[in-house]
Enzyme design. Structure first.
Site, PDB file in Angstrom:
ATOM      1  N   LYS A  85      29.771  -8.265  52.565  1.00 57.36           N
ATOM      2  CA  LYS A  85      28.715  -7.651  51.753  1.00 57.36           C
ATOM      3  C   LYS A  85      28.723  -8.317  50.382  1.00 57.36           C
ATOM      4  O   LYS A  85      29.641  -8.125  49.593  1.00 57.36           O
ATOM      5  CB  LYS A  85      28.937  -6.149  51.573  1.00 57.36           C
ATOM      6  CG  LYS A  85      27.713  -5.492  50.932  1.00 57.36           C
ATOM      7  CD  LYS A  85      27.997  -4.139  50.341  1.00 57.36           C
ATOM      8  CE  LYS A  85      28.564  -4.209  48.956  1.00 57.36           C
ATOM      9  NZ  LYS A  85      27.689  -4.816  47.930  1.00 57.36           N
ATOM     10  N   PRO A  86      27.678  -9.117  50.107  1.00 54.36           N
ATOM     11  CA  PRO A  86      27.607  -9.706  48.767  1.00 54.36           C
ATOM     12  C   PRO A  86      27.348  -8.621  47.739  1.00 54.36           C
ATOM     13  O   PRO A  86      26.939  -7.515  48.086  1.00 54.36           O
ATOM     14  CB  PRO A  86      26.402 -10.646  48.844  1.00 54.36           C
ATOM     15  CG  PRO A  86      25.863 -10.575  50.217  1.00 54.36           C
ATOM     16  CD  PRO A  86      26.490  -9.421  50.929  1.00 54.36           C
ATOM     17  N   GLU A 114      25.124  -6.638  45.312  1.00 56.40           N
ATOM     18  CA  GLU A 114      23.684  -6.361  45.368  1.00 56.40           C
ATOM     19  C   GLU A 114      22.923  -7.164  44.306  1.00 56.40           C
ATOM     20  O   GLU A 114      21.705  -7.331  44.387  1.00 56.40           O
ATOM     21  CB  GLU A 114      23.406  -4.858  45.206  1.00 56.40           C
ATOM     22  CG  GLU A 114      23.905  -4.214  43.910  1.00 56.40           C
ATOM     23  CD  GLU A 114      25.358  -3.748  43.981  1.00 56.40           C
ATOM     24  OE1 GLU A 114      26.184  -4.449  44.616  1.00 56.40           O
ATOM     25  OE2 GLU A 114      25.660  -2.680  43.395  1.00 56.40           O
ATOM     26  N   LEU A 121      44.343   3.711  56.774  1.00 56.19           N
ATOM     27  CA  LEU A 121      45.442   2.738  56.624  1.00 56.19           C
ATOM     28  C   LEU A 121      45.017   1.298  56.883  1.00 56.19           C
ATOM     29  O   LEU A 121      45.617   0.592  57.694  1.00 56.19           O
ATOM     30  CB  LEU A 121      46.605   3.121  57.548  1.00 56.19           C
ATOM     31  CG  LEU A 121      47.434   4.303  57.094  1.00 56.19           C
ATOM     32  CD1 LEU A 121      48.591   4.552  58.067  1.00 56.19           C
ATOM     33  CD2 LEU A 121      48.011   4.087  55.700  1.00 56.19           C
ATOM     34  N   GLU A 177      40.920  -8.435  44.307  1.00 52.79           N
ATOM     35  CA  GLU A 177      40.819  -9.426  43.224  1.00 52.79           C
ATOM     36  C   GLU A 177      39.991  -8.778  42.129  1.00 52.79           C
ATOM     37  O   GLU A 177      38.769  -8.659  42.271  1.00 52.79           O
ATOM     38  CB  GLU A 177      40.137 -10.704  43.727  1.00 52.79           C
ATOM     39  CG  GLU A 177      40.925 -11.469  44.762  1.00 52.79           C
ATOM     40  CD  GLU A 177      42.190 -12.087  44.193  1.00 52.79           C
ATOM     41  OE1 GLU A 177      42.366 -12.128  42.966  1.00 52.79           O
ATOM     42  OE2 GLU A 177      43.021 -12.530  45.004  1.00 52.79           O
ATOM     43  N   CYS A 213      36.495 -13.922  36.023  1.00 48.23           N
ATOM     44  CA  CYS A 213      37.516 -12.872  35.987  1.00 48.23           C
ATOM     45  C   CYS A 213      38.785 -13.302  35.272  1.00 48.23           C
ATOM     46  O   CYS A 213      39.428 -12.513  34.598  1.00 48.23           O
ATOM     47  CB  CYS A 213      37.852 -12.443  37.405  1.00 48.23           C
ATOM     48  SG  CYS A 213      38.273 -13.856  38.438  1.00 48.23           S
ATOM     49  N   GLU A 232      37.657  -5.599  29.219  1.00 53.95           N
ATOM     50  CA  GLU A 232      37.003  -6.763  29.809  1.00 53.95           C
ATOM     51  C   GLU A 232      35.512  -6.705  29.477  1.00 53.95           C
ATOM     52  O   GLU A 232      34.834  -5.747  29.828  1.00 53.95           O
ATOM     53  CB  GLU A 232      37.199  -6.757  31.332  1.00 53.95           C
ATOM     54  CG  GLU A 232      36.633  -8.004  31.977  1.00 53.95           C
ATOM     55  CD  GLU A 232      36.774  -8.003  33.503  1.00 53.95           C
ATOM     56  OE1 GLU A 232      36.450  -6.973  34.127  1.00 53.95           O
ATOM     57  OE2 GLU A 232      37.200  -9.030  34.058  1.00 53.95           O
ATOM     58  N   GLY A 240      44.940  -6.570  40.408  1.00 52.52           N
ATOM     59  CA  GLY A 240      44.780  -6.710  41.849  1.00 52.52           C
ATOM     60  C   GLY A 240      46.049  -6.703  42.662  1.00 52.52           C
ATOM     61  O   GLY A 240      47.159  -6.577  42.158  1.00 52.52           O
ATOM     62  N   GLU A 273      44.576 -14.707  47.177  1.00 53.96           N
ATOM     63  CA  GLU A 273      43.647 -15.527  47.931  1.00 53.96           C
ATOM     64  C   GLU A 273      44.098 -16.983  47.786  1.00 53.96           C
ATOM     65  O   GLU A 273      44.864 -17.327  46.889  1.00 53.96           O
ATOM     66  CB  GLU A 273      42.222 -15.345  47.397  1.00 53.96           C
ATOM     67  CG  GLU A 273      41.754 -13.905  47.570  1.00 53.96           C
ATOM     68  CD  GLU A 273      40.248 -13.718  47.465  1.00 53.96           C
ATOM     69  OE1 GLU A 273      39.693 -14.006  46.409  1.00 53.96           O
ATOM     70  OE2 GLU A 273      39.647 -13.260  48.469  1.00 53.96           O
TER      71      GLU A 273
HETATM   72  P1  NAD Z   1      31.836  -4.306  40.844  1.00 54.41           P
HETATM   73  O1  NAD Z   1      33.193  -3.749  41.001  1.00 54.41           O
HETATM   74  O2  NAD Z   1      30.813  -3.509  40.151  1.00 54.41           O
HETATM   75  O3  NAD Z   1      31.223  -4.659  42.273  1.00 54.41           O
HETATM   76  C1  NAD Z   1      31.915  -5.481  43.175  1.00 54.41           C
HETATM   77  C2  NAD Z   1      31.449  -5.193  44.581  1.00 54.41           C
HETATM   78  O4  NAD Z   1      31.917  -3.925  44.994  1.00 54.41           O
HETATM   79  C3  NAD Z   1      29.937  -5.183  44.750  1.00 54.41           C
HETATM   80  O5  NAD Z   1      29.622  -5.825  45.967  1.00 54.41           O
HETATM   81  C4  NAD Z   1      29.634  -3.684  44.827  1.00 54.41           C
HETATM   82  O6  NAD Z   1      28.456  -3.388  45.562  1.00 54.41           O
HETATM   83  C5  NAD Z   1      30.847  -3.185  45.560  1.00 54.41           C
HETATM   84  N1  NAD Z   1      31.142  -1.761  45.375  1.00 54.41           N
HETATM   85  C6  NAD Z   1      30.834  -0.966  44.320  1.00 54.41           C
HETATM   86  N2  NAD Z   1      31.305   0.273  44.529  1.00 54.41           N
HETATM   87  C7  NAD Z   1      31.912   0.278  45.727  1.00 54.41           C
HETATM   88  C8  NAD Z   1      32.608   1.253  46.500  1.00 54.41           C
HETATM   89  N3  NAD Z   1      32.765   2.503  46.060  1.00 54.41           N
HETATM   90  N4  NAD Z   1      33.115   0.905  47.705  1.00 54.41           N
HETATM   91  C9  NAD Z   1      32.999  -0.365  48.155  1.00 54.41           C
HETATM   92  N5  NAD Z   1      32.340  -1.331  47.482  1.00 54.41           N
HETATM   93  C10 NAD Z   1      31.818  -1.025  46.277  1.00 54.41           C
HETATM   94  O7  NAD Z   1      32.056  -5.730  40.150  1.00 54.41           O
HETATM   95  P2  NAD Z   1      30.946  -6.757  39.658  1.00 54.41           P
HETATM   96  O8  NAD Z   1      30.309  -6.181  38.438  1.00 54.41           O
HETATM   97  O9  NAD Z   1      30.122  -7.180  40.797  1.00 54.41           O
HETATM   98  O10 NAD Z   1      31.850  -8.022  39.251  1.00 54.41           O
HETATM   99  C11 NAD Z   1      32.487  -8.153  38.019  1.00 54.41           C
HETATM  100  C12 NAD Z   1      33.948  -7.744  38.144  1.00 54.41           C
HETATM  101  O11 NAD Z   1      34.579  -8.483  39.172  1.00 54.41           O
HETATM  102  C13 NAD Z   1      34.723  -8.032  36.888  1.00 54.41           C
HETATM  103  O12 NAD Z   1      35.609  -6.975  36.628  1.00 54.41           O
HETATM  104  C14 NAD Z   1      35.508  -9.260  37.232  1.00 54.41           C
HETATM  105  O13 NAD Z   1      36.676  -9.466  36.492  1.00 54.41           O
HETATM  106  C15 NAD Z   1      35.776  -9.051  38.682  1.00 54.41           C
HETATM  107  N6  NAD Z   1      36.054 -10.325  39.343  1.00 54.41           N
HETATM  108  C16 NAD Z   1      37.325 -10.587  39.783  1.00 54.41           C
HETATM  109  C17 NAD Z   1      37.618 -11.797  40.387  1.00 54.41           C
HETATM  110  C18 NAD Z   1      39.008 -12.123  40.866  1.00 54.41           C
HETATM  111  O14 NAD Z   1      39.156 -13.004  41.685  1.00 54.41           O
HETATM  112  N7  NAD Z   1      40.031 -11.461  40.394  1.00 54.41           N
HETATM  113  C19 NAD Z   1      36.610 -12.739  40.562  1.00 54.41           C
HETATM  114  C20 NAD Z   1      35.322 -12.434  40.118  1.00 54.41           C
HETATM  115  C21 NAD Z   1      35.056 -11.217  39.516  1.00 54.41           C
END
Ligand code: NAD
Length: 488
Positions: free
Chosen positions: A177-178, A180, A245, A251, A285, A385, A458, A462
């Site tokens: 799931k990308p 949105e 489980l 990440e 990130c 952040e 995290g 990966e």
């Molecule tokens: P987000 O947490 O808002 O969303 C990430 C994904 O999770 C989206 O696909 C969203 O639809 C989904 N999601 C939201 N609520 C959910 C739930 N309750 N259950 C399951 N899925 C759910 O993050 P974002 O705004 O898309 O991305 C930015 C964040 O991602 C920043 O905090 C950034 O640091 C982090 N990030 C981390 C890494 C890494 O490798 N550590 C890489 C890129 C981004």
């Protein structure tokens, strides 16, 4: 619409139009709608998982070398189509084409190629208990089953590849799931994998927001979830996965330190600090958003930093000379501007601090690259952040002090040290609480190197051989070579 895909989802080896509510997908540089995407209904989520279960039954029996060949061909297809996919990625994220041409599908291709090689070389162990004719055990490395990947919006196809490649190499199937916010390029990956010969159903894409993500996390036929997203989402996903489980890899976010000692090359350190804060308009990130500069070089560092920051080129993301694009969405722009206001109240703004005006792109989500001179480590911009082009500059006097201050965060994704004293460099990274560290560079994440965080940043890793551990499980087999010695 400039980037409308053939269907919103990809299930059973084909596009699926989707019956759910349709959502506009805007180009961040102009706010123009480039596609309309249907979000998955509960039935479509079930259909995607059922497709993955069928795909898994085929793929788990496919010879590992053949799995590797499929992934390798998919890498070639991503490279062949790099420009077209990069343009989609630029339209979806707003990141300049200068970046997407080299950092997105290209790094996804590297990942597919790396795990293609891993697929053919996965082995178990032999454990002997006595002489040549005695009992022994062996281990088999087996797939987990249906894995779910949930992506963030900053590196959409790279994140999809970082999850799909190790999962598929190990014989799993995936529903991805990308975010949105950036629904498009995962579909390009799905199509490339099909063209490469991946059996139908092994890699599926469903669209939607948090509710679709949560439905996948809760699904009883899913064995593992890998999320890239915010720490708060990570907590929700882990909580949801606990009910059945499931394995989880998380990440998450960061507030990473980049420490510049007084013996470092200032030009090199300034270049790294800019990459660590302004690349992808700061939406990375692992960014080194707390830049600790030794007090002896602070003035020289700031002079060069400001001169180079002033010269940054904001503009048309599809123009390959543009260096800085807009932020990904209007909501995210507002969040970043909110932090800029907090920064103005608590710090000295050295440059930037507001919206950016870009001629011809007046409706886009632009902000200025910004540097805060921060006197207190407790300032909001130095603790939370921001995920925008916002650097917090702090000064320090000695090693122990800066180590304690750098570690004073619940995050622990990454850290960087600039020094010509290599013993100090190694000593520092040993003491820094972070999953990924760099000495005299920043933010390089080659596929061969495990990547991930500690603390609120995290769980799991990966990339590299470490990823295999998170997409497979070991079965132990005890083999008796002698009669059973039963006491009854
Ligand atoms: P987000 O947490 O808002 O969303 C990430 C994904 O999770 C989206 O696909 C969203 O639809 C989904 N999601 C939201 N609520 C959910 C739930 N309750 N259950 C399951 N899925 C759910 O993050 P974002 O705004 O898309 O991305 C930015 C964040 O991602 C920043 O905090 C950034 O640091 C982090 N990030 C981390 C890494 C890494 O490798 N550590 C890489 C890129 C981004």
């Amino acid at each position: 619409m400039r980037a409308q895909p053939e269907g919103s989802h990809y299930v059973d080896g084909a596009y699926l139009a989707g019956a759910g509510e349709r959502h506009p997908d805007p180009y961040p540089a102009t706010a123009e709608t480039i596609a309309e995407i249907a979000w998955a209904t509960p039935d479509e989520v079930d259909a995607a998982v059922a497709s993955a279960r069928r795909g898994f039954e085929v793929w788990r029996k496919t010879a590992p070398a053949e799995r590797g060949r499929v992934l390798r061909r998919a890498a070639d297809i991503l490279r062949r189509d790099n420009r077209a996919i990069s343009e989609i990625e630029t339209l979806d994220t707003g990141k300049p084409l200068q970046e997407t041409l080299v950092a997105d599908a290209a790094s996804g291709a590297d990942c597919l190629e790396y795990f293609a090689a891993q697929a053919a070389t996965l082995t178990g162990d032999h454990i002997g208990f006595s002489g040549d004719d005695g009992d022994f055990a062996y281990t088999r490395r087996e797939p987990l089953g249906v894995c779910v990947g949930i992506g963030a919006w900053n590196y959409p196809i790279q994140i999809a590849c970082w999850k799909a490649a190790p999962a598929l190499a190990c014989g799993n199937a995936m529903v991805f799931k990308p975010s949105e916010v950036t629904p498009l390029s995962a579909l390009s990956l799905a199509r490339a994998l099909s063209e490469a010969g991946l059996p139908d159903g092994v890699f599926n894409v469903v669209q939607g927001g948090g509710a679709v993500g949560a439905a996948l996390v809760a699904h009883p036929d899913v064995a593992k979830v890998s999320l890239t997203g915010e720490s708060g989402t990570g907590i929700k996903v882990m909580t949801g996965a606990a009910a059945t489980l499931k394995h989880v890899t998380l990440e998450l976010g960061g507030k990473s330190p980049l420490i510049v000692f007084d013996d470092a090359s200032i030009d090199q350190a300034v270049g790294a600090a800019m990459l660590a804060n302004f690349y992808s308009t700061g939406q990375v990130c692992s960014n080194g958003t707390r830049v600790f500069v030794h007090e002896a070089i602070k003035d020289a560092f700031i002079d060069r930093l400001l001169a180079r920051t002033r010269a940054l080129r904001l503009g048309d993301p599809l123009d390959e000379t543009t260096q800085i694009g807009p932020l990904v969405s209007a909501g995210h722009r507002d969040k970043v501007l909110g932090y800029y206001e907090k920064g103005k109240a608590e710090t000295t703004v050295l440059i930037g601090g507001g919206r950016a005006e870009v001629a011809g792109f007046e409706n886009g989500y632009w902000v200025e690259p910004t540097v805060f001179d921060v006197a207190s480590d407790a300032a909001v911009v130095a603790t939370e952040e921001i995920f925008g082009p916002a650097m917090s500059l702090l000064t320090f006097g000695d090693e122990d002090e800066v180590t304690a201050r750098a570690n004073a965060t619940r995050f622990g994704l990454a850290a960087g040290v600039f020094t010509r004293d290599l013993a100090r460099g190694h000593r520092m990274v040993a003491r820094l609480r972070a999953g990924t560290c760099w000495i005299n560079t920043y933010n390089l994440t080659p596929i061969e190197m495990p990547f991930g965080g500690v603390g609120r940043s995290g769980l799991g890793r990966e990339n590299g051989g470490a990823a295999i551990e998170h997409y497979s499980q070991v079965k132990s087999v005890y083999v008796a070579m002698t009669d059973i010695d039963a006491p009854y």
